[in-house]
Design a protein around this motif. Structure first.
Motif, PDB file in Angstrom:
ATOM      1  N   HIS A   1      -7.719   4.099  -3.215  1.00 10.60           N
ATOM      2  CA  HIS A   1      -6.588   3.368  -3.802  1.00 10.60           C
ATOM      3  C   HIS A   1      -6.936   2.874  -5.213  1.00 10.60           C
ATOM      4  O   HIS A   1      -6.268   1.976  -5.731  1.00 10.60           O
ATOM      5  CB  HIS A   1      -6.205   2.188  -2.904  1.00 10.60           C
ATOM      6  CG  HIS A   1      -5.712   2.616  -1.559  1.00 10.60           C
ATOM      7  ND1 HIS A   1      -4.404   2.969  -1.324  1.00 10.60           N
ATOM      8  CD2 HIS A   1      -6.364   2.789  -0.384  1.00 10.60           C
ATOM      9  CE1 HIS A   1      -4.265   3.323  -0.063  1.00 10.60           C
ATOM     10  NE2 HIS A   1      -5.435   3.228   0.523  1.00 10.60           N
TER      11      HIS A   1
ATOM     12  N   ALA B   1     -10.433  -4.808  -2.734  1.00 11.43           N
ATOM     13  CA  ALA B   1      -9.839  -4.490  -1.434  1.00 11.43           C
ATOM     14  C   ALA B   1     -10.028  -5.642  -0.451  1.00 11.43           C
ATOM     15  O   ALA B   1      -9.111  -5.972   0.303  1.00 11.43           O
ATOM     16  CB  ALA B   1     -10.462  -3.211  -0.872  1.00 11.43           C
TER      17      ALA B   1
ATOM     18  N   LEU C   1      -0.213  -5.756  -7.394  1.00 11.92           N
ATOM     19  CA  LEU C   1      -0.579  -5.907  -5.983  1.00 11.92           C
ATOM     20  C   LEU C   1      -0.614  -7.370  -5.535  1.00 11.92           C
ATOM     21  O   LEU C   1      -0.502  -7.656  -4.342  1.00 11.92           O
ATOM     22  CB  LEU C   1      -1.945  -5.253  -5.715  1.00 11.92           C
ATOM     23  CG  LEU C   1      -2.015  -3.753  -6.010  1.00 11.92           C
ATOM     24  CD1 LEU C   1      -3.447  -3.251  -5.893  1.00 11.92           C
ATOM     25  CD2 LEU C   1      -1.085  -2.985  -5.081  1.00 11.92           C
TER      26      LEU C   1
ATOM     27  N   GLN D   1       4.042  -4.338  -2.508  1.00 10.28           N
ATOM     28  CA  GLN D   1       3.136  -3.209  -2.737  1.00 10.28           C
ATOM     29  C   GLN D   1       1.706  -3.565  -2.294  1.00 10.28           C
ATOM     30  O   GLN D   1       0.994  -2.734  -1.735  1.00 10.28           O
ATOM     31  CB  GLN D   1       3.153  -2.810  -4.213  1.00 10.28           C
ATOM     32  CG  GLN D   1       2.273  -1.620  -4.536  1.00 10.28           C
ATOM     33  CD  GLN D   1       2.219  -1.313  -6.029  1.00 10.28           C
ATOM     34  OE1 GLN D   1       2.881  -1.953  -6.842  1.00 10.28           O
ATOM     35  NE2 GLN D   1       1.414  -0.339  -6.397  1.00 10.28           N
TER      36      GLN D   1
ATOM     37  N   SER E   1       1.486  -3.434   1.496  1.00 10.28           N
ATOM     38  CA  SER E   1       1.471  -2.036   1.916  1.00 10.28           C
ATOM     39  C   SER E   1       0.088  -1.412   1.686  1.00 10.28           C
ATOM     40  O   SER E   1      -0.447  -0.716   2.558  1.00 10.28           O
ATOM     41  CB  SER E   1       2.539  -1.262   1.141  1.00 10.28           C
ATOM     42  OG  SER E   1       2.453   0.110   1.428  1.00 10.28           O
ATOM     43  N   THR E   2      -0.507  -1.685   0.534  1.00 11.74           N
ATOM     44  CA  THR E   2      -1.835  -1.158   0.227  1.00 11.74           C
ATOM     45  C   THR E   2      -2.871  -1.732   1.191  1.00 11.74           C
ATOM     46  O   THR E   2      -3.729  -0.997   1.697  1.00 11.74           O
ATOM     47  CB  THR E   2      -2.217  -1.461  -1.234  1.00 11.74           C
ATOM     48  OG1 THR E   2      -1.238  -0.873  -2.098  1.00 11.74           O
ATOM     49  CG2 THR E   2      -3.597  -0.936  -1.579  1.00 11.74           C
TER      50      THR E   2
ATOM     51  N   GLN F   1      -2.564   0.050   4.462  1.00 11.18           N
ATOM     52  CA  GLN F   1      -3.150   1.395   4.374  1.00 11.18           C
ATOM     53  C   GLN F   1      -4.670   1.334   4.408  1.00 11.18           C
ATOM     54  O   GLN F   1      -5.314   2.175   5.043  1.00 11.18           O
ATOM     55  CB  GLN F   1      -2.683   2.097   3.099  1.00 11.18           C
ATOM     56  CG  GLN F   1      -1.214   2.466   3.104  1.00 11.18           C
ATOM     57  CD  GLN F   1      -0.752   2.947   1.737  1.00 11.18           C
ATOM     58  OE1 GLN F   1      -1.526   3.449   0.946  1.00 11.18           O
ATOM     59  NE2 GLN F   1       0.534   2.762   1.459  1.00 11.18           N
ATOM     60  N   LEU F   2      -5.234   0.342   3.728  1.00 14.85           N
ATOM     61  CA  LEU F   2      -6.695   0.164   3.754  1.00 14.85           C
ATOM     62  C   LEU F   2      -7.170  -0.104   5.175  1.00 14.85           C
ATOM     63  O   LEU F   2      -8.130   0.510   5.650  1.00 14.85           O
ATOM     64  CB  LEU F   2      -7.110  -1.002   2.850  1.00 14.85           C
ATOM     65  CG  LEU F   2      -7.210  -0.702   1.370  1.00 14.85           C
ATOM     66  CD1 LEU F   2      -7.250  -1.991   0.571  1.00 14.85           C
ATOM     67  CD2 LEU F   2      -8.431   0.150   1.083  1.00 14.85           C
TER      68      LEU F   2
END
Length: 144
Positions: free
Chosen positions: A34, A41, A80, A100, A103-104, A107-108
């Protein structure tokens, strides 16, 4: 305090170190997919649970608040994370994920298989014992 250098203790410490190293390697790999650093993260993951002030993020990550400010600045520039006033104390700014960012973070989380797959091989009772032992090692309030 007694010195713990018996072979079993040394093996457990080595195993814990290996688990931590593998976790960070996988987290860094997932973050890179990403275009994030591992630290970015981890901050995004924390904020996806709940918005918090920089000082609290720094405490959770065991780093300096100035480091967190830089991380949040970079996440904010990518859309983010946003800063907003704390409803409980408007003098305090909270870092919070944007849609966003959530969502990220999701996904992580979904991309981290290192711990999930081996843990799935353990029964619920075994995972409960492991969790309780880890909490005990970290202090009674860990994970609460």
């Amino acid at each position: 305090m007694a010195e713990h250098t018996d072979p079993l203790t040394l093996e457990v410490v080595e195993l814990i170190g290996t688990v931590v190293a593998r976790y960070y390697e996988e987290y860094d790999r997932a973050a890179a997919e990403h275009s994030l650093t591992g630290a970015q993260a981890r901050v995004l993951g924390l904020l996806s649970i709940q918005p918090m002030p920089m000082r609290r993020i720094a405490q959770k990550l065991k780093c300096e608040p100035s480091n967190v400010t830089g991380i949040v600045d970079r996440l904010e520039s990518r859309g983010l994370v946003e800063r907003r006033p704390d409803p409980a104390d408007r003098r305090v700014k909270l870092a919070a994920p944007t849609e966003q960012g959530r969502s990220t973070a999701r996904q992580l989380r979904d991309g981290l298989n290192f711990a999930r797959e081996p843990l799935a091989d353990l029964s619920v009772a075994e995972r409960t014992v492991l969790r309780d032992l880890l909490r005990r090692m970290l202090g009674a309030d860990a994970g609460q």
